[in-house]
Enzyme design. Structure first.
Site, PDB file in Angstrom:
ATOM      1  N   GLY A  13      10.386 -42.317  74.548  1.00 24.75           N
ATOM      2  CA  GLY A  13       9.343 -42.609  73.973  1.00 24.75           C
ATOM      3  C   GLY A  13       8.510 -43.121  75.228  1.00 24.75           C
ATOM      4  O   GLY A  13       8.503 -42.075  76.525  1.00 24.75           O
ATOM      5  N   ASP A  14       7.264 -43.747  74.815  1.00 22.34           N
ATOM      6  CA  ASP A  14       6.156 -43.911  75.951  1.00 22.34           C
ATOM      7  C   ASP A  14       5.604 -42.308  76.218  1.00 22.34           C
ATOM      8  O   ASP A  14       5.423 -42.541  77.804  1.00 22.34           O
ATOM      9  CB  ASP A  14       6.423 -44.568  76.866  1.00 22.34           C
ATOM     10  CG  ASP A  14       7.164 -45.722  76.527  1.00 22.34           C
ATOM     11  OD1 ASP A  14       6.498 -46.779  75.627  1.00 22.34           O
ATOM     12  OD2 ASP A  14       8.012 -46.284  77.338  1.00 22.34           O
ATOM     13  N   GLY A  16       2.818 -40.947  75.068  1.00 20.46           N
ATOM     14  CA  GLY A  16       1.477 -41.386  74.484  1.00 20.46           C
ATOM     15  C   GLY A  16       1.005 -40.324  72.952  1.00 20.46           C
ATOM     16  O   GLY A  16       0.195 -39.861  72.931  1.00 20.46           O
ATOM     17  N   LYS A  17       1.847 -40.951  72.737  1.00 20.78           N
ATOM     18  CA  LYS A  17       2.249 -40.605  70.594  1.00 20.78           C
ATOM     19  C   LYS A  17       1.231 -41.579  70.133  1.00 20.78           C
ATOM     20  O   LYS A  17       0.162 -40.604  69.547  1.00 20.78           O
ATOM     21  CB  LYS A  17       3.324 -40.574  70.145  1.00 20.78           C
ATOM     22  CG  LYS A  17       4.277 -39.902  70.289  1.00 20.78           C
ATOM     23  CD  LYS A  17       5.975 -40.525  69.680  1.00 20.78           C
ATOM     24  CE  LYS A  17       5.861 -42.173  69.777  1.00 20.78           C
ATOM     25  NZ  LYS A  17       6.927 -42.043  71.065  1.00 20.78           N
ATOM     26  N   GLY A  41       4.905 -49.274  71.045  1.00 19.98           N
ATOM     27  CA  GLY A  41       3.468 -49.792  71.115  1.00 19.98           C
ATOM     28  C   GLY A  41       2.746 -48.684  71.932  1.00 19.98           C
ATOM     29  O   GLY A  41       2.297 -48.211  72.806  1.00 19.98           O
ATOM     30  N   HIS A  42       1.905 -48.693  71.093  1.00 22.26           N
ATOM     31  CA  HIS A  42       0.901 -47.144  71.012  1.00 22.26           C
ATOM     32  C   HIS A  42      -0.192 -47.828  71.073  1.00 22.26           C
ATOM     33  O   HIS A  42      -1.223 -48.293  70.361  1.00 22.26           O
ATOM     34  CB  HIS A  42       1.018 -46.962  69.112  1.00 22.26           C
ATOM     35  CG  HIS A  42       2.399 -46.501  69.264  1.00 22.26           C
ATOM     36  ND1 HIS A  42       3.225 -45.924  68.093  1.00 22.26           N
ATOM     37  CD2 HIS A  42       3.442 -45.797  69.715  1.00 22.26           C
ATOM     38  CE1 HIS A  42       3.755 -45.162  67.528  1.00 22.26           C
ATOM     39  NE2 HIS A  42       4.572 -45.693  69.015  1.00 22.26           N
ATOM     40  N   GLN A 224       9.438 -44.467  68.786  1.00 21.47           N
ATOM     41  CA  GLN A 224      10.220 -43.750  70.416  1.00 21.47           C
ATOM     42  C   GLN A 224      10.281 -42.674  70.277  1.00 21.47           C
ATOM     43  O   GLN A 224       9.832 -41.434  70.078  1.00 21.47           O
ATOM     44  CB  GLN A 224      11.705 -44.538  69.934  1.00 21.47           C
ATOM     45  CG  GLN A 224      11.722 -46.378  69.523  1.00 21.47           C
ATOM     46  CD  GLN A 224      10.704 -46.491  69.004  1.00 21.47           C
ATOM     47  OE1 GLN A 224      11.252 -46.340  67.957  1.00 21.47           O
ATOM     48  NE2 GLN A 224       9.760 -47.390  68.779  1.00 21.47           N
ATOM     49  N   LEU A 330      -1.317 -35.079  82.261  1.00 23.98           N
ATOM     50  CA  LEU A 330      -1.076 -33.826  83.896  1.00 23.98           C
ATOM     51  C   LEU A 330      -2.119 -34.819  85.251  1.00 23.98           C
ATOM     52  O   LEU A 330      -1.383 -34.079  85.895  1.00 23.98           O
ATOM     53  CB  LEU A 330      -1.205 -32.541  83.139  1.00 23.98           C
ATOM     54  CG  LEU A 330      -1.814 -31.324  83.963  1.00 23.98           C
ATOM     55  CD1 LEU A 330       0.316 -31.075  84.254  1.00 23.98           C
ATOM     56  CD2 LEU A 330      -1.761 -30.365  83.387  1.00 23.98           C
ATOM     57  N   ASP A 331      -3.085 -35.777  84.530  1.00 25.55           N
ATOM     58  CA  ASP A 331      -3.418 -36.077  85.980  1.00 25.55           C
ATOM     59  C   ASP A 331      -2.192 -36.408  86.623  1.00 25.55           C
ATOM     60  O   ASP A 331      -2.869 -36.660  88.077  1.00 25.55           O
ATOM     61  CB  ASP A 331      -4.992 -36.651  84.880  1.00 25.55           C
ATOM     62  CG  ASP A 331      -3.932 -37.798  83.632  1.00 25.55           C
ATOM     63  OD1 ASP A 331      -3.872 -37.459  83.304  1.00 25.55           O
ATOM     64  OD2 ASP A 331      -4.983 -38.789  84.366  1.00 25.55           O
TER      65      ASP A 331
HETATM   66  P1  IMP Z   1      14.774 -51.159  70.931  1.00 23.95           P
HETATM   67  O1  IMP Z   1      14.853 -50.300  70.060  1.00 23.95           O
HETATM   68  O2  IMP Z   1      14.632 -52.980  70.783  1.00 23.95           O
HETATM   69  O3  IMP Z   1      16.333 -52.063  70.227  1.00 23.95           O
HETATM   70  O4  IMP Z   1      15.457 -51.164  72.107  1.00 23.95           O
HETATM   71  C1  IMP Z   1      16.796 -50.296  72.679  1.00 23.95           C
HETATM   72  C2  IMP Z   1      16.485 -49.411  73.638  1.00 23.95           C
HETATM   73  O5  IMP Z   1      14.854 -48.413  73.201  1.00 23.95           O
HETATM   74  C3  IMP Z   1      15.502 -49.835  74.980  1.00 23.95           C
HETATM   75  O6  IMP Z   1      15.924 -48.662  76.039  1.00 23.95           O
HETATM   76  C4  IMP Z   1      14.438 -50.358  74.864  1.00 23.95           C
HETATM   77  O7  IMP Z   1      13.952 -50.152  76.164  1.00 23.95           O
HETATM   78  C5  IMP Z   1      14.088 -48.649  74.117  1.00 23.95           C
HETATM   79  N1  IMP Z   1      12.814 -48.267  73.541  1.00 23.95           N
HETATM   80  C6  IMP Z   1      12.825 -49.398  72.115  1.00 23.95           C
HETATM   81  N2  IMP Z   1      11.605 -48.975  71.552  1.00 23.95           N
HETATM   82  C7  IMP Z   1      10.942 -48.184  72.165  1.00 23.95           C
HETATM   83  C8  IMP Z   1       9.468 -47.523  72.988  1.00 23.95           C
HETATM   84  O8  IMP Z   1       8.590 -47.962  72.063  1.00 23.95           O
HETATM   85  N3  IMP Z   1       9.166 -47.105  74.439  1.00 23.95           N
HETATM   86  C9  IMP Z   1       9.358 -46.877  74.735  1.00 23.95           C
HETATM   87  N4  IMP Z   1      11.346 -47.644  75.180  1.00 23.95           N
HETATM   88  C10 IMP Z   1      11.088 -47.813  73.186  1.00 23.95           C
END
Ligand code: IMP
Length: 424
Positions: A13-14, A16-17, A41-42, A224, A330-331
């Site tokens: 996850g995270d 940069g989608k 959180g996009h 994710q 990359l930056d």
């Molecule tokens: P949940 O999705 O809130 O049940 O969290 C389960 C796991 O997924 C945890 O490790 C969260 O930190 C991770 N997680 C859920 N959504 C995201 C996301 O959008 N970005 C990064 N990690 C996420």
């Protein structure tokens, strides 16, 4: 001819989608979110304006593009209501459509998520505590309200009582020593937010089918990443939904895709607990977190940071059916003298072949085998295509292509929409 493109996360996850989706949305008629919920959180940065979206598709700043939230997205009325308000301010409300069948995340789901996490001690998953897991549990148990129930308080209340939904959920919350919200409180809470939501409700499967028949092009925005996928991720340290294109097939009836774009950072981050073979702890990890501004967009938590893990990326590409890669941030690696990339894992216990499932048990005991690569200097934003990047940056990208067997079609070199360099 209608084309279907998918953007998914190829790490934890995270990646940069959000930014990639916004950029790719320029060429399509509609963008659909298909899984996850407000755990996502996009982050978008457009002309210096920053917005973090949790439920609505990242094409919000594109007035000509339809934004759809599919039936597989667990939806919190409070978050929806706030984001619909933002859509109204941007004068794009008429382009946002939410699926009538999307499950509602209720306060009791959040209470349960929090209670379980706080009582789990070392076994805690590190969830976002947004009620995602408990809501999906109820969806699979074929109970709990969906957005269409916001049309009538009576139907909503009934959906909270049917199939022992409230009885069972409230018992579990009480077991954790927390006073559960009552049914009447939750009905009132939902109905206060329904006024915004109800006008946006549609049958998104119908909309998508019509668009495809008309020959319109579609973009599907994942949430994710494959390493957090409920089947293929690091269980139990994962989310509760399918993060790859299988979720589109299952919930929206689109089964073949022209391109599945996997998004990966040039390094690795993860929030929450679970294995992370290339993690940098101590000063180095802290330094990378600060340089990359790696703090959770949903929870504000510090993200764990580490080097790029190519065996994990290779696995994610395989399990997600990824056909092309976009590398982000990359930056952030600019001005580092020696950049490390994990190209293999070694373990005294077993020989790991290229076909193994990278589960938690395995990833907890592997040792990454690193290759050191020379770094680069200079402002990458001055480059107009990948071939203009500094030669050591290109060598870094070629290493990713060599190890995954996939082409890198684009590279993000800054937060803004414009900070992208493409292959051609
Ligand atoms: P949940 O999705 O809130 O049940 O969290 C389960 C796991 O997924 C945890 O490790 C969260 O930190 C991770 N997680 C859920 N959504 C995201 C996301 O959008 N970005 C990064 N990690 C996420």
């Amino acid at each position: 001819m209608s084309t279907s493109t998918v953007v998914i996360g190829a790490q934890w996850g995270d990646e940069g989608k959000g930014k990639v989706t916004d950029v790719m949305a320029e060429k399509v008629s509609a963008v659909a979110r298909f899984s996850g919920g407000p755990n996502a959180g996009h982050t978008l940065s457009i002309n210096g304006r920053k917005a973090v979206l949790h439920l609505l598709p990242s094409a919000l700043f594109r007035p000509d593009v339809l934004k759809l939230v599919g039936p597989g997205v667990v939806s919190d009325p409070e978050v929806l209501s706030e984001e619909l308000q933002l859509a109204e301010e941007l004068d794009v409300l008429h382009t946002v459509h939410l699926d009538v069948h999307a499950p509602i995340i209720l306060p009791i789901h959040r209470e349960l998520d929090k209670a379980r996490e706080s009582l789990s001690g070392k076994g805690a998953i590190g969830t976002t505590q947004r009620g995602i897991g408990p809501c999906y549990e109820d969806f699979v148990a074929r109970r709990g309200p969906s957005l269409q129930n916001l049309r009538s308080a009576k139907a909503l209340k009934q959906a909270m009582l049917d199939r022992r939904f409230y009885d069972e959920r409230s018992l579990l919350v009480q077991l954790a020593g927390i006073k559960p919200s009552t049914v009447d409180q939750m009905v009132e809470w939902c109905m206060e937010r329904a006024k915004n939501i109800v006008p946006a409700l549609v049958d998104t499967r119908e909309v998508i089918s019509r668009l495809r028949e008309r020959g319109d092009s579609l973009l599907f925005e994942g949430a994710q990443g494959i390493m957090l996928d409920v089947f293929n991720g690091t269980r139990p340290y994962c989310t509760s939904s399918i993060c790859g294109p299988a979720a589109i097939s299952a919930s929206l009836g689109v089964h073949s895709f022209d391109r599945v774009i996997g998004v990966s950072k040039a390094y690795t981050t993860r929030v929450g607990n679970g294995p992370f073979p290339t993690e940098l702890t101590g000063q180095a990890g802290h330094w990378l977190r600060k340089k990359g501004n790696e703090y959770g967009a949903t929870t504000g938590r510090d993200r764990r940071t580490g080097w790029l893990d190519l065996p994990a990326l290779r696995y994610a590409c395989r399990m997600g059916g990824i056909t092309d890669l976009i590398i982000t941030k990359l930056d952030i690696l600019t001005d580092i003298e020696k950049i490390r990339v994990a190209v293999a894992y070694s373990t005294p216990l077993a020989e790991i072949g290229p076909h193994r499932t990278l589960d938690t048990e395995l990833l907890e005991r592997v040792e990454p085998v690193y290759q050191d690569m020379d770094g680069w200097q200079g402002d990458l934003k001055n480059c107009s295509s990948i071939k203009d990047l500094p030669s050591n940056a290109k060598k870094f990208l070629w290493k990713i292509e060599e190890q995954t067997g996939l082409p890198i079609i684009g590279v993000s070199v800054g937060p803004d929409r414009e900070d992208m360099v493409w292959k051609e």
